[in-house]
Design a protein around this motif. Sequence first.
Motif, PDB file in Angstrom:
ATOM      1  N   ASP A 134      20.359 -17.041  27.418  1.00  0.00           N
ATOM      2  CA  ASP A 134      19.944 -17.852  26.260  1.00  0.00           C
ATOM      3  C   ASP A 134      21.011 -18.854  25.818  1.00  0.00           C
ATOM      4  N   PRO A 135      21.352 -19.808  26.671  1.00  0.00           N
ATOM      5  CA  PRO A 135      22.482 -20.693  26.346  1.00  0.00           C
ATOM      6  C   PRO A 135      22.167 -21.683  25.217  1.00  0.00           C
ATOM      7  N   TRP A 136      22.734 -21.415  24.084  1.00  0.00           N
ATOM      8  CA  TRP A 136      22.685 -22.294  22.906  1.00  0.00           C
ATOM      9  C   TRP A 136      24.119 -22.404  22.416  1.00  0.00           C
ATOM     10  N   LEU A 137      24.819 -23.411  22.884  1.00  0.00           N
ATOM     11  CA  LEU A 137      26.258 -23.501  22.680  1.00  0.00           C
ATOM     12  C   LEU A 137      26.671 -24.723  21.871  1.00  0.00           C
ATOM     13  N   ARG A 138      26.300 -25.890  22.338  1.00  0.00           N
ATOM     14  CA  ARG A 138      26.757 -27.111  21.670  1.00  0.00           C
ATOM     15  C   ARG A 138      26.212 -27.257  20.253  1.00  0.00           C
ATOM     16  N   PRO A 139      24.925 -26.906  19.967  1.00  0.00           N
ATOM     17  CA  PRO A 139      24.448 -27.032  18.576  1.00  0.00           C
ATOM     18  C   PRO A 139      24.767 -25.822  17.701  1.00  0.00           C
ATOM     19  N   ASN A 140      25.254 -24.725  18.286  1.00  0.00           N
ATOM     20  CA  ASN A 140      25.422 -23.468  17.564  1.00  0.00           C
ATOM     21  C   ASN A 140      26.673 -23.518  16.685  1.00  0.00           C
ATOM     22  N   PRO A 141      26.523 -23.339  15.372  1.00  0.00           N
ATOM     23  CA  PRO A 141      27.699 -23.401  14.490  1.00  0.00           C
ATOM     24  C   PRO A 141      28.693 -22.268  14.745  1.00  0.00           C
TER      25      PRO A 141
END
Length: 284
Positions: free
Chosen positions: A60-67
């Motif tokens: 579940d790659p959510w990296l750049r937008p993840n605070p």
Amino acid sequence: MRTPLLRLFTVLASGLLLAACALTPPPAAPGAAQAKAELLWLGQSTFRLTTPSGKVIVTDPWLRPNPKTPAEYKDLAKLGKVDLILVTHGHGDHIADAPDLALMNKARVIAPGDLNMVLNTLGVLPPELTPRMNKSGTIVPFPDVPGLKITMVKAEHSSLFAWKNPATGKIESHYGGEPVGFIIELENGQKIYHMGDTGLFGDMKFIGEYYKPDVLLIPIGGNFTTAPVDAAYATREFLKPRFAIPMHYGTNPLNRGTPEQYMQALGQTNTKVVPLQPGEKFSF
């Protein structure tokens, strides 16, 4: 002085000894038999799993937008070589960086079959990176590591893929297939259950009894997923893993659940809770 018969016996014995040595495998390198898996948590449902044989799987790659992503990992290249990507459903906080990460590494994305068809037909990813499978399906993603297996299981959630149409500049909503969780069976036989985004459901008992997960990656934030009390019930009554790592909390005001609340609701069990901070690792 040796007799001819004694000399013949000596030669034959030496030959048999050499043959036996040739057939005996060399001793394992120090620590090889004790190779461990490593989980690096990067916030929300994103983990980088390094298996005992060195394969790297990102979930579940959510990296750049993840605070909550550590600054270092806002650069996808800092993940290193990625061999496989697992996506549980189509929501942005689980799939946002999957296409770029897949193209960067030429890594396949294992996701609900209908979601992968959408990614393919929209031109987000090519067919060779969007294989099809569905719940209860099991794959062996690496022929050189036959003991490493991935199985899709049920999750109680929803799935929608939001896509910006390059021709119109508008956001479109597309069906994202049915959400799933993953049972990751490692080369050493240990099993990780990545639950994805899910609410509490009765078949978790079946998953616990049938797959017998050792490590649970469990959402605790509430509102969108199981809250701490629900997650604790699933852990204690249904799944009974050796280890549980809380995830999917603290990224927005609606994900209010905390590891402390989860552990308090869990009470005394044989499960060891491992509350990580984004950027921390757990080896087992």
